[in-house]
Structure formats: structure tokens, C-alpha cells
Design a protein around this motif. Structure first.
Motif, short mmCIF file in Angstrom:
data_model
loop_
_atom_site.label_atom_id
_atom_site.label_comp_id
_atom_site.label_asym_id
_atom_site.label_seq_id
_atom_site.Cartn_x
_atom_site.Cartn_y
_atom_site.Cartn_z
N VAL A 340 0.86 -1.19 0.00
CA VAL A 340 0.00 0.00 0.00
C VAL A 340 0.89 1.23 0.00
O VAL A 340 2.00 1.22 0.55
N GLU A 341 0.39 2.30 -0.62
CA GLU A 341 1.12 3.56 -0.68
C GLU A 341 0.18 4.69 -0.29
O GLU A 341 -0.95 4.76 -0.75
N ALA A 342 0.65 5.57 0.59
CA ALA A 342 -0.12 6.75 0.99
C ALA A 342 0.64 7.99 0.55
O ALA A 342 1.85 8.11 0.79
N ARG A 343 -0.07 8.92 -0.07
CA ARG A 343 0.55 10.17 -0.53
C ARG A 343 0.37 11.24 0.55
O ARG A 343 -0.76 11.64 0.86
N ILE A 344 1.47 11.68 1.10
CA ILE A 344 1.42 12.75 2.10
C ILE A 344 1.50 14.09 1.38
O ILE A 344 2.48 14.39 0.71
N TYR A 345 0.43 14.87 1.52
CA TYR A 345 0.33 16.17 0.86
C TYR A 345 0.33 17.30 1.88
O TYR A 345 -0.13 17.13 3.02
N ALA A 346 0.81 18.45 1.46
CA ALA A 346 0.60 19.68 2.21
C ALA A 346 -0.80 20.18 1.82
O ALA A 346 -0.97 20.82 0.77
N GLU A 347 -1.77 19.82 2.62
CA GLU A 347 -3.15 20.20 2.33
C GLU A 347 -3.96 20.13 3.62
O GLU A 347 -3.59 19.44 4.57
N ASP A 348 -5.07 20.85 3.64
CA ASP A 348 -5.94 20.90 4.81
C ASP A 348 -7.18 20.05 4.53
O ASP A 348 -8.12 20.49 3.89
N ALA A 349 -7.15 18.80 5.00
CA ALA A 349 -8.25 17.88 4.73
C ALA A 349 -9.57 18.39 5.31
O ALA A 349 -10.63 18.20 4.72
N PRO A 355 -4.94 22.97 -0.87
CA PRO A 355 -3.48 22.87 -0.85
C PRO A 355 -2.89 23.88 0.13
O PRO A 355 -3.46 24.95 0.37
N ALA A 356 -1.75 23.55 0.71
CA ALA A 356 -1.07 24.42 1.67
C ALA A 356 0.37 24.63 1.24
O ALA A 356 0.92 23.87 0.44
N THR A 357 0.98 25.65 1.79
CA THR A 357 2.39 25.93 1.54
C THR A 357 3.09 26.15 2.89
O THR A 357 2.45 26.15 3.93
N GLY A 358 4.39 26.33 2.85
CA GLY A 358 5.11 26.60 4.08
C GLY A 358 6.47 25.91 4.10
O GLY A 358 6.78 25.08 3.24
N THR A 359 7.26 26.27 5.09
CA THR A 359 8.58 25.67 5.28
C THR A 359 8.48 24.45 6.19
O THR A 359 7.80 24.49 7.21
N LEU A 360 9.15 23.38 5.82
CA LEU A 360 9.11 22.15 6.61
C LEU A 360 10.12 22.24 7.75
O LEU A 360 11.25 21.77 7.66
N HIS A 361 9.68 22.88 8.84
CA HIS A 361 10.56 23.06 9.99
C HIS A 361 10.82 21.73 10.71
O HIS A 361 11.83 21.59 11.41
N ARG A 362 9.92 20.79 10.59
CA ARG A 362 10.14 19.43 11.12
C ARG A 362 9.68 18.44 10.05
O ARG A 362 8.57 18.55 9.51
N PRO A 392 1.76 19.86 -4.29
CA PRO A 392 2.14 19.94 -2.87
C PRO A 392 2.45 18.60 -2.21
O PRO A 392 2.39 18.51 -0.98
N MET A 393 2.77 17.56 -2.98
CA MET A 393 3.11 16.28 -2.35
C MET A 393 4.47 16.38 -1.66
O MET A 393 5.44 16.84 -2.25
N ILE A 394 4.50 15.92 -0.41
CA ILE A 394 5.72 15.94 0.39
C ILE A 394 6.47 14.62 0.27
O ILE A 394 7.68 14.59 0.09
N ALA A 395 5.74 13.52 0.38
CA ALA A 395 6.39 12.20 0.36
C ALA A 395 5.34 11.13 0.13
O ALA A 395 4.13 11.39 0.18
#
Length: 649
Positions: A340-349, A355-362, A392-395
Motif C-alpha cells: 500500500v502507498e499513501a501520498r502525504i500532501y501539504a493540504e488541509d483535509a 493545498p497548503a504551503t510553508g517551510t518544513l521546519h520538522r 504539494p506532495m511531500i512524500a
């Protein structure tokens, strides 16, 4: 085999290709835009070439610049990844004309499958079952309306070019067709440069099942089994898996045979995916599936196929492009376990998957998973920014286990251990989906997420202890009894009485006033003002808590859920008051595409006010309450995240 290749892409797919190329001893050249000068794929490649400004049209879609970069660096071939130029037949031809190898199918095959309407007519001739619909050239409203009536509502309006859910709208009644066509055409034009659409019968209980195919220059075509991509929101895939839940041997035989037939019909070479839609109202049946489209490239979800077959599809692409025969014959390709694969997105479900933006501080991922093999495909590192210019996909978290139950359990556990702070992400939504009873039972169709959206996207309120932990972290408290600098940490000691520090943090629009009192021995008491009276929690900094402190914020992680608190900023509050409290702000950077209201107009709650285009998708902004508009953004305005779109009187 090639000595050097250029990768005409960015992010996780560029990183993915670099890793395989490095294993095979192939040198790599990355390309990058202004926004990606410090990107992970640039750092990993052997060489990197700047190709333009941040907008994709001025960099990653500038085919002539990419070809020039390949020739200048001495690359022998260009790998397009997915997205951008990967399905552009003109680019493939230009690459070949420049004396380079295009690592993908022939331009003729891309062109044959590039337009959904033409592809479906071709598949009908080849004997591949096709969804009932209108796939002709006419685009006039009167023609499409007549065809929709003949097909029977509900229907699906789809862009004839591209994919990813862009330019796609469900239409349940005739009077809604005109608006749906206009929206679909605008999205399709923005995303693919082609605003033409087709109309198809909407399958009410659909499963999205696709087959991975591979062809070589020697006439060999094989399949690498199927993937199920039915867990979707807004027609975009969320969790993909292989094999498909509930797949029977008869259904697999029929579907894979149809996929190979489709590939042979266009003389296919390289990696491709034949996508089918199946009506599962009566279960999976060999006579109830139809061809949707063919993606003439590698897919985002290709890792699940790699996991269940033990094969490297990028290596296969490179070998086929270099003129080699397919590494394995059909009978030697075996299916093992479940992935199985899950797409981690910067988004507000919780806000409609904005979609969301920003710096990945962690940005922290788990090292492994119980009873499973965990793989993380990412194209960003901690400290990188999620840009409004690109997807906006992170990983991707990919898990392979003995069976589906173990794979989903390991996926949910991995999501619970993932820590991302600096932007809004969908990890909690993904974890809830992985543990959803219906999904676990394999009772999945493309409407599952929409039906369960409220439960899957609900955000639990943080408890008192979580708020106290954020408050303690926000004030910088640490246990350093021997600290040489008295200002190194908030004092936990007072000469005549315990020191008390009044403070405020914010959760969304909610102010959380509190006091932090040093108790000595590294312990602190956090007293919170609550609606039902004061509540005091005693804590030691760092005890049994996962959190990230980043500029102006603290994020506390609880399993897959996270709560981000904003530190009190008196100047920011003054600016907010000066701007006027009753306003509607942009949820993301974007372009004001349409304005449907005007100053001095009275509007009702839920009424559409304007359309914001962000990341090639349109988002309708509605009135949060009844009121009178004082000001509204101008049509065509480019706005930043948080900019005031509408101010009410």
C-alpha cells in the motif's frame, strides 16, 4: 547502457530516478528553477542546470531549454519522470531530433493515447471495452447537452487531455451542465493547454483499477499485475495498493489481457498504465469493467508494483530505452504479498483538501514498520519549502507485508510516527482512512472518501495536557539547573516564592491565556483559564511528548494527529484589528479567476463569492455568513496566502 542522463523533472520522482541511475553507474544531470536552487534532487545529482523562473511554464515545461542543457552536459538521454513533459509527444520528438534518447514511449504512442476521446475510439476498434459516452469532436453546449440526455444522467464531464482529476466534474441534472462545462474547460485549459472535454456515463459504484504494462523495441509486451486506486478525493488518488482487494483470477485474466491488447494496439514501448473503471455494484465481474485511459509514463504509485514484484521499474525503463529486451518474460513475473502507498500532501483535509504551503521546519519519518517493509519516497528535506508553484506532495509512505491487513496496520502505524511541522498536512486523514472499517474490509469504491469525509477529516480538540505541553514549550522552559546563563531558560526557582509567568498562546482563532509557575527540580505548573474554571497541569519539559518548536509556533504530535499553536504576537494582533476583523482571507496563494459578487451587495451564508485558482485547480470561496460586502478582490489579482479577499461591512 547510458553513461549519463538528464532528468527533466523535480521532487521525489527526480530523486527516485537518481537513486536507480546511481546503482547502475549512470551519471545524472538535474534541472531546476529559481524556486528549486537548493532542492534535494539538485543536491543529489552529479550535475545541475538552471532552466528558468519558478513558474513551470518558464522552467520545467521549457522543452527547448531542457534539451539544450542535455546537449551541453553531454547527456545521452532524457528521462521525463511524470507530469510536466512526460506525455508531450512534441517534446519526445524534439528530444529524438536532437540526437538524444527519450526514456519513454514513442511519440506516436503518446499521441494516440494523449486525448481521451481519440484513445477510446482506438480502443473500441481494438476490442477493448470502453465506457459509454460521447467522444466526438463537437464542443457546442447544445451538442453536449443532447448527448448527455442520450447517455442518461448522472454524467461525468472530463478533459480530453491530461489527468489527475483536473477538468473533471460530475453532473447530476441538465441545468447544472453549463456551469460544469465552463469550470472543467477553464481547469483543463490551465492545466493542459486544451479546454476540450468529453462526456461519459457516470458509473455509480466504481472501482478504479489499473494495470502496469511494459513493452520493448523487440515486440514484447507484458503486464506486472494490477493496482487499485479507488481511494480518491476530487478524482485524485490518495492510497493505492497492489494487488486489488477481492481480485479474482477470472477478473485479473480479463483485465490484464485487455491491458496488453491496448498496449499492443499502439506499438507501446516502455512503462505505461492502462486504467479501467469497474462497476462493483454486483462485485468484481469480468464483464463489468471498461477502459478509461492510458497513462504513457511511469505513475506516482509505481512503488506498490515494485514491492509486490521485487522489480525496479525505473531500471526497466532505462534498459528498454537503451534498446535491451524486457528483463523477464510474462511467466517469470510473480506476485508476492500486499503493498500500500499513501501520498502525504501539504493540504488541509478539514477544509476540503485545500493545498497548503510553508517551510518544513520538522520532517521526520519512521525507520521501519512491524511485520512489514517500509519505504519512504520523498523529494524534500527538513528546512525545504512547499512552493505554490508545484504539486504539494511531500512524500509517499509505501509498506509491503504478507497480507493486506498487516500492510494497512503497518501503514497506519508509520503515519502515526511521522512528524511534519511548518505546513498543514494530511497524515491524520490518511491514518483514519487506513483504519476505516469499510476500507479495511475491502469495501472500497471511488466514492468512499466523499461518503466518509466528515469522520475521516474531523480534527479532535487537544486535551488540557496537550495545551499545557504546548504552553510550556512555547515559553522556552527547559530543565537546566546548572545553566551558566540565567536567561537560558525560564526560571523554575524564586527566592521567596515560586516565579509566575503569565502568557498567551493561540489555537486557530482561540486565545489560550495561562500562567507558567516554576516549582523547582525542573518541574512547572501550567494553569489554564478554561470555560469551566482554571485547570492546572504539572509537567517536566520534554516528558513523554513529541513536539516541534518553530518560529512563532509550537506543534504537538499525538499519533497521526497534530495540533499547532501560535505564539502570542501583540503587533500581529494590532495589524489584524487595523485590517478589520470581519474579513475573508485567501486559504492559499493563487489567482482570483472569477468574481461573482460586488461591493455593497448583500450575500447569504454559503453563496459563492469568487473562484481562486491554485495549483491548476479551482476553489470556490463562499460567504461564511450573511452580510454586506464592503470590498472584494479584483478579478485577475494574484494573492498570497492569508491575503484579504473579502471584507464585510
Amino acid at each position: 547502457m547510458f553513461r549519463k542522463i538528464l532528468i527533466a523533472n523535480r521532487g521525489e520522482i527526480a530523486v527516485r530516478i537518481i537513486r536507480t541511475a546511481r546503482r547502475l553507474g549512470i551519471a545524472t544531470v538535474a534541472v531546476y528553477s529559481d524556486a528549486d536552487s537548493r532542492a534535494m534532487h539538485v543536491a543529489m545529482a552529479d550535475e545541475a542546470v538552471h532552466v528558468g523562473a519558478a513558474p513551470a511554464a518558464e522552467s520545467y515545461l521549457a522543452g527547448e531549454r531542457i534539451i539544450a542543457a542535455a546537449r551541453k552536459c553531454g547527456a545521452e538521454a532524457i528521462h521525463p519522470g511524470y507530469g510536466f513533459l512526460s506525455e508531450n509527444p512534441e517534446f519526445a520528438e524534439a528530444v529524438e531530433a536532437a540526437g538524444l534518447v527519450f526514456i519513454g514511449p514513442p511519440a506516436a504512442a503518446i499521441r494516440a493515447m494523449g486525448l481521451k476521446d481519440a484513445a477510446k475510439r482506438l480502443m473500441e476498434k481494438a476490442g477493448v471495452p470502453v465506457v459509454p459516452g460521447y467522444h466526438g469532436e463537437a464542443q457546442e453546449l447544445v451538442v453536449l447537452a443532447r448527448k448527455a440526455r442520450e447517455i442518461g444522467y448522472p454524467v461525468l464531464v472530463k478533459a480530453r487531455a491530461g489527468g489527475g482529476g483536473k477538468g473533471m466534474r460530475r453532473v447530476d441534472r441538465p441545468e447544472a451542465l453549463s456551469d460544469a462545462l465552463a469550470t472543467a474547460r477553464r481547469e483543463a485549459k490551465a492545466a493542459f493547454g486544451d479546454g476540450r472535454v468529453l462526456v461519459e456515463k457516470l458509473i455509480e459504484t466504481p472501482r478504479h483499477i489499473e494495470v502496469q504494462v511494459f513493452g520493448d523495441r523487440h515486440g514484447n509486451v507484458v503486464h506486472l499485475f494490477e493496482r487499485d486506486c479507488s481511494a480518491q478525493r476530487r478524482h485524485q488518488k490518495v492510497i493505492e495498493e497492489a494487488p486489488a482487494p477481492g481480485m479474482t483470477s477470472a477478473m485479473r485474466a480479463a483485465m490484464t489481457e485487455a491491458a496488453v491488447t491496448a498496449a499492443r494496439a499502439i506499438g507501446y514501448q516502455g512503462a505505461g498504465t492502462v486504467e479501467f473503471i469497474a462497476d462493483v455494484s454486483d462485485g468484481l465481474r469480468p464483464d463489468r469493467f471498461w477502459f478509461m485511459e492510458m497513462n504513457t509514463r511511469l505513475q506516482v504509485e509505481h512503488p506498490v508494483t515494485e514491492m509486490v514484484t521485487g522489480l525496479d521499474l525505473v531500471e526497466w525503463q532505462l534498459r528498454v530505452a537503451a534498446g535491451e529486451a524486457l528483463p523477464l518474460a510474462q511467466e517469470r513475473i510473480a506476485l508476492s504479498g500486499h503493498a500500500v502507498e499513501a501520498r502525504i500532501y501539504a493540504e488541509d483535509a478539514a477544509r476540503g483538501f485545500l493545498p497548503a504551503t510553508g517551510t518544513l521546519h520538522r520532517l521526520r519519518f519512521p525507520d521501519g514498520a512491524a511485520k512489514a517493509h517500509l519505504r519512504v519516497d520523498a523529494g524534500v528535506r527538513e528546512g525545504d519549502a512547499v512552493s505554490p508553484h508545484y504539486d504539494p506532495m511531500i512524500a509517499k509512505l509505501i509498506v509491503h507485508a504478507q497480507d493486506r491487513a498487516d500492510a494497512l496496520d503497518a501503514l497506519a502505524a508509520a503515519l502515526a510516527q511521522t512528524e511534519i511541522a511548518g505546513t498543514t498536512v494530511n497524515t491524520a486523514f490518511l491514518a483514519r482512512l487506513a483504519r476505516d472499517e469499510g476500507f479495511l474490509a475491502g469495501d472500497v469504491d471511488t466514492g468512499l472518501i466523499e461518503r466518509r469525509q466528515e469522520a475521516l477529516t474531523a480534527t479532535p480538540a487537544p486535551d488540557t495536557r496537550t495545551i499545557a505541553q504546548a504552553a510550556l514549550a512555547a515559553c522556552g522552559a527547559t530543565w537546566k539547573p546548572q545553566a551558566p546563563d540565567p536567561f537560558d531558560a525560564i526560571s523554575a526557582y524564586g527566592h521567596f516564592r515560586p516565579p509566575v509567568h503569565p502568557r498567551t498562546i493561540h489555537l486557530g482563532e482561540r486565545a489560550l491565556p495561562h500562567t507558567v509557575t516554576g516549582l523547582g527540580d525542573g518541574r512547572f505548573a501550567v494553569c489554564l483559564d478554561a470555560a469551566d474554571g482554571e485547570k492546572t497541569v504539572t509537567l517536566t519539559p520534554g516528558e513523554n511528548v513529541r513536539l516541534a518548536v518553530w518560529p512563532g509556533h509550537v506543534t504537538v504530535f499525538e499519533g497521526a494527529d497534530s495540533h499547532t499553536f501560535r505564539l502570542h504576537d501583540p503587533l500581529g494582533l494590532a495589524e489584524e484589528e487595523a485590517a478589520g476583523g470581519d474579513s475573508l482571507r485567501a486559504p492559499m496563494p493563487g489567482l482570483v479567476k472569477l468574481v461573482r459578487a460586488a461591493a455593497n451587495k448583500r450575500v447569504k451564508k454559503g453563496e459563492p463569492l469568487l473562484v481562486l485558482e491554485a495549483m491548476k485547480m479551482e476553489h470556490t470561496i463562499t460567504a461564511p455568513h450573511d452580510g454586506v460586502i464592503a470590498e472584494i478582490a479584483a478579478e485577475g489579482a494574484q494573492v498570497s496566502d492569508g491575503a484579504v479577499l473579502v471584507r464585510f461591512s
